[in-house]
Design a protein around this motif. Structure first.
Motif, PDB file in Angstrom:
ATOM      1  N   ALA A 159      -5.476 -34.365  74.955  1.00 44.82           N
ATOM      2  CA  ALA A 159      -4.492 -35.443  75.127  1.00 44.82           C
ATOM      3  C   ALA A 159      -4.623 -36.488  74.019  1.00 44.82           C
ATOM      4  O   ALA A 159      -3.611 -37.001  73.502  1.00 44.82           O
ATOM      5  N   LEU A 160      -5.854 -36.788  73.615  1.00 45.20           N
ATOM      6  CA  LEU A 160      -6.067 -37.758  72.538  1.00 45.20           C
ATOM      7  C   LEU A 160      -5.570 -37.212  71.196  1.00 45.20           C
ATOM      8  O   LEU A 160      -4.995 -37.951  70.395  1.00 45.20           O
ATOM      9  N   ILE A 161      -5.785 -35.935  70.956  1.00 42.59           N
ATOM     10  CA  ILE A 161      -5.276 -35.306  69.730  1.00 42.59           C
ATOM     11  C   ILE A 161      -3.750 -35.397  69.704  1.00 42.59           C
ATOM     12  O   ILE A 161      -3.150 -35.779  68.697  1.00 42.59           O
ATOM     13  N   THR A 162      -3.128 -35.074  70.827  1.00 42.98           N
ATOM     14  CA  THR A 162      -1.669 -35.139  70.924  1.00 42.98           C
ATOM     15  C   THR A 162      -1.174 -36.559  70.663  1.00 42.98           C
ATOM     16  O   THR A 162      -0.187 -36.764  69.950  1.00 42.98           O
ATOM     17  N   GLY A 163      -1.872 -37.543  71.211  1.00 45.60           N
ATOM     18  CA  GLY A 163      -1.497 -38.937  70.984  1.00 45.60           C
ATOM     19  C   GLY A 163      -1.590 -39.336  69.521  1.00 45.60           C
ATOM     20  O   GLY A 163      -0.709 -40.027  68.999  1.00 45.60           O
ATOM     21  N   CYS A 164      -2.650 -38.893  68.855  1.00 39.72           N
ATOM     22  CA  CYS A 164      -2.795 -39.195  67.424  1.00 39.72           C
ATOM     23  C   CYS A 164      -1.685 -38.539  66.612  1.00 39.72           C
ATOM     24  O   CYS A 164      -1.167 -39.138  65.668  1.00 39.72           O
ATOM     25  N   ILE A 165      -1.332 -37.312  66.970  1.00 38.86           N
ATOM     26  CA  ILE A 165      -0.244 -36.627  66.275  1.00 38.86           C
ATOM     27  C   ILE A 165       1.056 -37.404  66.463  1.00 38.86           C
ATOM     28  O   ILE A 165       1.795 -37.658  65.508  1.00 38.86           O
ATOM     29  N   GLU A 166       1.333 -37.795  67.688  1.00 38.29           N
ATOM     30  CA  GLU A 166       2.578 -38.507  67.995  1.00 38.29           C
ATOM     31  C   GLU A 166       2.661 -39.852  67.291  1.00 38.29           C
ATOM     32  O   GLU A 166       3.747 -40.294  66.928  1.00 38.29           O
ATOM     33  N   ARG A 167       1.531 -40.509  67.079  1.00 39.07           N
ATOM     34  CA  ARG A 167       1.530 -41.838  66.475  1.00 39.07           C
ATOM     35  C   ARG A 167       2.201 -41.854  65.112  1.00 39.07           C
ATOM     36  O   ARG A 167       2.931 -42.771  64.774  1.00 39.07           O
ATOM     37  N   GLY A 168       1.977 -40.832  64.319  1.00 38.85           N
ATOM     38  CA  GLY A 168       2.569 -40.820  62.991  1.00 38.85           C
ATOM     39  C   GLY A 168       3.697 -39.828  62.829  1.00 38.85           C
ATOM     40  O   GLY A 168       4.238 -39.678  61.752  1.00 38.85           O
ATOM     41  N   ARG A 169       4.077 -39.158  63.900  1.00 39.14           N
ATOM     42  CA  ARG A 169       5.021 -38.046  63.804  1.00 39.14           C
ATOM     43  C   ARG A 169       6.443 -38.476  63.461  1.00 39.14           C
ATOM     44  O   ARG A 169       7.020 -37.969  62.511  1.00 39.14           O
TER      45      ARG A 169
END
Length: 192
Positions: A159-169
């Motif tokens: 979930a944290l990886i997904t959040g980091c991806i979404e932050r700059g996506r």
């Protein structure tokens, strides 16, 4: 038809369908795979006919699964390299960053990690490239070494990886993604 282009391996060979996922590569989110258009585009890029694509991947879902599993295989290979070459905490952080960067560049992978219509855990079960198991193994090693907090599990990290991806996506802001990843990794460090 194949003049100057490599032929795909014959049907039934162990990697007979490997050309399609590699041809699609990171060139588009998986959600862009629309019926005939997807088959035609993959056929065009691979230098094969649409019938060849249809024989190997009779449904869009089968094609989607092949693409995601190909990407999972690459991620699992990277995790194995990190585990072999680095200390447990470093290997975990390197793989975390690798997954975030891969997901930011590959929207199809990001969609699969976030559960966007595809169950990567179910698809990878029984293969040598179950990324969630690999992630869990790296996490456990880092926790045993006292490098990562003991109160998180692989689902939390995913979930944290997904959040980091979404932050700059959306805005493709690499600096924002890096800052977010740095904050998350600092929060995952053991407080011992």
């Amino acid at each position: 038809m194949y003049a100057g282009r490599p032929r795909p391996p014959p049907a039934g060979s162990p990697r007979s369908s490997a050309w399609a996922p590699r041809t699609w590569g990171t060139r588009g989110p998986l959600r862009r795979l629309h019926g005939r258009a997807a088959g035609q585009e993959i056929a065009r890029r691979a230098g094969v006919g649409t019938g060849t694509v249809s024989r190997h991947f009779p449904t869009k879902e089968a094609l989607h699964e092949a693409i995601v599993l190909d990407r999972m295989e690459a991620l699992a290979g990277a995790a194995e390299r990190f585990a072999a070459e680095r200390e447990p905490g470093e290997a975990f952080a390197a793989f975390f960053g690798f997954m975030v960067d891969a997901g930011a560049l590959d929207h199809g992978l990001a969609d699969a990690l976030s559960g966007g219509g595809f169950d990567i855990a179910a698809a990878a079960r029984g293969t040598d490239h179950n990324v969630l198991e690999v992630l869990g193994g790296l996490l456990a090693r880092a926790q045993e070494a006292g490098e990562v907090r003991a109160d998180v599990d692989a689902a939390d990290v995913k979930a944290l990886i997904t959040g980091c991806i979404e932050r700059g996506r959306g805005e493709a802001d690499e600096d924002a993604r890096r800052r977010t990843m740095s904050v998350v990794l600092a929060g995952l460090r053991s407080r011992a």
